[in-house]
Design a protein around this motif. Structure first.
Motif, PDB file in Angstrom:
ATOM      1  N   LYS A   1     -44.662 -16.189 -24.177  1.00  0.00           N
ATOM      2  CA  LYS A   1     -43.280 -16.582 -24.453  1.00  0.00           C
ATOM      3  C   LYS A   1     -42.661 -17.287 -23.256  1.00  0.00           C
ATOM      4  CE  LYS A   1     -38.752 -14.654 -25.614  1.00  0.00           C
ATOM      5  NZ  LYS A   1     -37.995 -13.400 -25.928  1.00  0.00           N
ATOM      6  N   ILE A   2     -42.832 -16.732 -22.054  1.00  0.00           N
ATOM      7  CA  ILE A   2     -42.165 -17.294 -20.888  1.00  0.00           C
ATOM      8  C   ILE A   2     -42.806 -18.613 -20.473  1.00  0.00           C
ATOM      9  CG2 ILE A   2     -43.539 -16.119 -19.124  1.00  0.00           C
ATOM     10  CD1 ILE A   2     -39.732 -16.401 -19.069  1.00  0.00           C
ATOM     11  N   VAL A   3     -44.138 -18.714 -20.547  1.00  0.00           N
ATOM     12  CA  VAL A   3     -44.805 -19.971 -20.198  1.00  0.00           C
ATOM     13  C   VAL A   3     -44.523 -21.034 -21.264  1.00  0.00           C
ATOM     14  CG1 VAL A   3     -47.045 -21.072 -19.775  1.00  0.00           C
ATOM     15  CG2 VAL A   3     -46.575 -18.810 -18.855  1.00  0.00           C
TER      16      VAL A   3
ATOM     17  N   ASP B   1     -53.094 -11.111 -18.535  1.00  0.00           N
ATOM     18  CA  ASP B   1     -54.356 -10.700 -17.923  1.00  0.00           C
ATOM     19  C   ASP B   1     -54.305  -9.195 -17.653  1.00  0.00           C
ATOM     20  OD1 ASP B   1     -56.736 -10.481 -16.646  1.00  0.00           O
ATOM     21  OD2 ASP B   1     -56.283 -11.845 -14.997  1.00  0.00           O
ATOM     22  N   TYR B   2     -55.077  -8.440 -18.429  1.00  0.00           N
ATOM     23  CA  TYR B   2     -55.130  -6.991 -18.266  1.00  0.00           C
ATOM     24  C   TYR B   2     -56.381  -6.546 -17.512  1.00  0.00           C
ATOM     25  CZ  TYR B   2     -51.355  -6.743 -21.685  1.00  0.00           C
ATOM     26  OH  TYR B   2     -50.150  -6.890 -22.331  1.00  0.00           O
ATOM     27  N   THR B   3     -57.029  -7.439 -16.798  1.00  0.00           N
ATOM     28  CA  THR B   3     -58.229  -7.082 -16.049  1.00  0.00           C
ATOM     29  C   THR B   3     -57.861  -6.119 -14.924  1.00  0.00           C
ATOM     30  OG1 THR B   3     -59.139  -9.277 -16.498  1.00  0.00           O
ATOM     31  CG2 THR B   3     -60.189  -7.983 -14.753  1.00  0.00           C
TER      32      THR B   3
ATOM     33  N   ALA C   1     -47.798 -20.602 -14.837  1.00  0.00           N
ATOM     34  CA  ALA C   1     -48.683 -19.785 -15.661  1.00  0.00           C
ATOM     35  C   ALA C   1     -49.425 -18.758 -14.814  1.00  0.00           C
ATOM     36  CB  ALA C   1     -49.672 -20.677 -16.406  1.00  0.00           C
ATOM     37  N   ASP C   2     -49.780 -19.119 -13.579  1.00  0.00           N
ATOM     38  CA  ASP C   2     -50.450 -18.172 -12.695  1.00  0.00           C
ATOM     39  C   ASP C   2     -49.479 -17.127 -12.170  1.00  0.00           C
ATOM     40  OD1 ASP C   2     -52.978 -17.528 -11.154  1.00  0.00           O
ATOM     41  OD2 ASP C   2     -51.579 -17.810  -9.493  1.00  0.00           O
ATOM     42  N   TRP C   3     -48.217 -17.527 -11.949  1.00  0.00           N
ATOM     43  CA  TRP C   3     -47.215 -16.579 -11.460  1.00  0.00           C
ATOM     44  C   TRP C   3     -46.928 -15.500 -12.490  1.00  0.00           C
ATOM     45  CZ3 TRP C   3     -44.994 -15.043  -7.165  1.00  0.00           C
ATOM     46  CH2 TRP C   3     -43.791 -14.354  -7.225  1.00  0.00           C
TER      47      TRP C   3
END
Length: 337
Positions: free
Chosen positions: A177-179, A256-258, A166-168
Motif C-alpha cells: 500500500k505505501i509503496v 519481507d518476513y525473513t 521500497a527498500d526502506w
C-alpha cells in the motif's frame, strides 16, 4: 544503552524467577535515533528516561527534555523511523482432532507484533520535497527539479528514488500500500512535468502517448519527417527509456518476513564500524610499517614530494626523470618563464 552510550547500571535482562521475572529491556539504534523497549511498570521507564537525560548531559553535553524522550505503550502504537510498532490482539481459529476422530474448531486468543508504515509521515516527507500539496487528499505537483532533464534520465533518477523507498519500507506490513502510494505520487508528478514540457494539456494525454509507466518517448511536435525513436535507438543517438517502476500493485514486492540471522548487523552499522576501524591510529601505524618493510610508498607521499620539490626548487622530483640531463631539462623548462 549499547555502543558509546552504554551504562552498566541498566540491566538488559533480569532474573527468570521471582517478582522481577517479567521485566526485560532491549535497545535498538538507527543513526541518531534509538528506541528502548521495556517490559515492566511505567516507573521503570520513567527512571531510565531520567538516567538517559542525565547521562547525555554529563557525557556529551546534549540537553534533552521529557518531550524528546517520549514514553508510549505498545498497544497505542510507537512511532519509530516513519513506522508504527504496535501489538494487536488476534483470535485465530484452532482446529484439532479430539478423541474419536472428531475435528474440533475453537477460537483462540493471541498477540501479534505489527510494524506498519505511517502514511501521514510519508505524505509529510513528500510535501517537504514539494512533490505533493495538501494533507488528507494530497495532490501531486510537477517534478520541477527535473525540468531540464531528458525523459530517459528523469525516469532513471525516479526509479532509483522508488527503489530506495521500497527498500526502506521492506519490513512494513503494509508495504504494498505505501509503496503503491509513493509510485502513484512519483508517476503523477512526472506526468504533470511531461505535460508542461511537451505542451500536452493533461496527464491523460501523457499516459496515452507514453503508456502507464511513461516508457514511450514524448516529442514536442509530431513532425512526420523526424526519424523514428527505434531508428535513433538502434544508431545509439538516444538512450533507452526505463519505465517508472511499480506501475501495478502486482509488481510491488510484499513484506519481507525473513528472520534475521543471530549476529545480524544493519548495513549502516557495518559501514560505521568499518569507518571507525579505519580511523584507528594503530591500524595506520601497522599499515605504514608493512609498506616500509616491503619497500613500497604511499601515493600521498609521492604527491607531497612532487609539490614540495616544485615549491622549493622549481622542478619535479628526479624519480620521474630518467637521468641528470632530464632533470636539468625540466629545471630549465620550469625556470624558463
Amino acid at each position: 544503552m549499547k555502543d558509546s552510550c552504554h551504562n552498566p547500571s541498566w540491566p538488559e535482562f533480569v532474573p527468570a524467577s521471582g517478582k522481577e521475572k517479567t521485566r526485560k529491556m532491549d535497545y535498538i539504534r538507527f543513526g541518531g535515533h534509538f528506541l528502548i523497549g521495556i517490559r515492566g511498570p511505567r516507573e521503570d521507564a520513567v527512571g531510565i528516561r531520567k538516567e538517559i537525560i542525565e547521562f547525555c548531559d554529563s557525557k556529551f553535553g546534549i540537553r534533552l527534555d521529557n518531550s524528546k524522550v517520549e514514553i508510549e505503550h505498545i498497544t497505542r502504537g510507537i512511532q519509530f523511523l516513519d513506522h508504527i510498532i504496535c501489538r494487536r490482539v488476534i483470535h485465530p481459529t484452532l482446529r484439532y482432532t479430539s478423541n474419536g476422530g472428531k475435528i474440533v474448531s475453537e477460537k483462540g486468543v493471541g498477540t501479534l507484533l505489527s510494524v506498519t508504515a505511517s502514511l501521514q509521515q510519508c505524505i509529510r516527507q513528500f510535501r517537504r520535497l514539494a512533490f505533493v500539496k495538501g494533507d488528507r487528499d494530497p495532490e501531486p505537483l510537477p517534478c520541477t527539479p527535473m525540468l531540464y532533464s531528458g525523459q530517459a534520465h528523469t525516469n532513471a533518477q525516479m526509479n532509483k528514488f522508488l527503489e530506495s523507498l521500497a527498500d526502506w519500507y521492506r519490513y512494513a506490513d503494509n508495504r504494498k500500500k505505501i509503496v503503491g502510494f509513493c509510485a502513484y505520487v512519483i508517476r503523477s508528478s512526472l506526468a504533470k512535468l511531461y505535460a508542461a514540457r511537451y505542451r500536452l494539456k493533461s496527464r491523460a494525454k501523457v499516459y496515452k502517448i507514453a503508456s502507464r509507466d511513461l516508457s514511450r518517448p514524448l516529442r514536442e511536435s509530431s513532425n512526420n519527417s523526424a526519424p523514428e525513436y527505434s531508428d535513433l535507438l538502434r544508431m545509439g543517438l538516444v538512450d533507452t527509456i526505463e519505465g517508472v517502476q511499480f506501475s501495478h500493485m502486482s509488481l510491488i514486492p510484499s513484506c519481507d518476513y525473513t528472520p534475521f540471522p543471530r549476529n545480524w548487523v544493519p548495513d549502516h552499522e557495518r559501514v560505521l564500524r568499518e569507518y571507525i576501524r579505519l580511523q584507528d591510529p594503530k591500524f595506520f601505524c601497522q599499515l605504514n610499517k608493512l609498506v616500509k618493510q616491503q619497500g613500497l610508498c604511499f601515493p600521498q607521499d609521492e604527491i607531497s614530494k612532487i609539490v614540495w620539490d616544485y615549491k622549493t626548487l622549481g622542478v619535479f622530483s628526479n624519480k620521474f626523470n630518467g637521468d641528470k640531463g632530464s632533470e636539468n631539462a625540466s629545471h630549465q623548462l620550469m625556470l624558463a618563464p
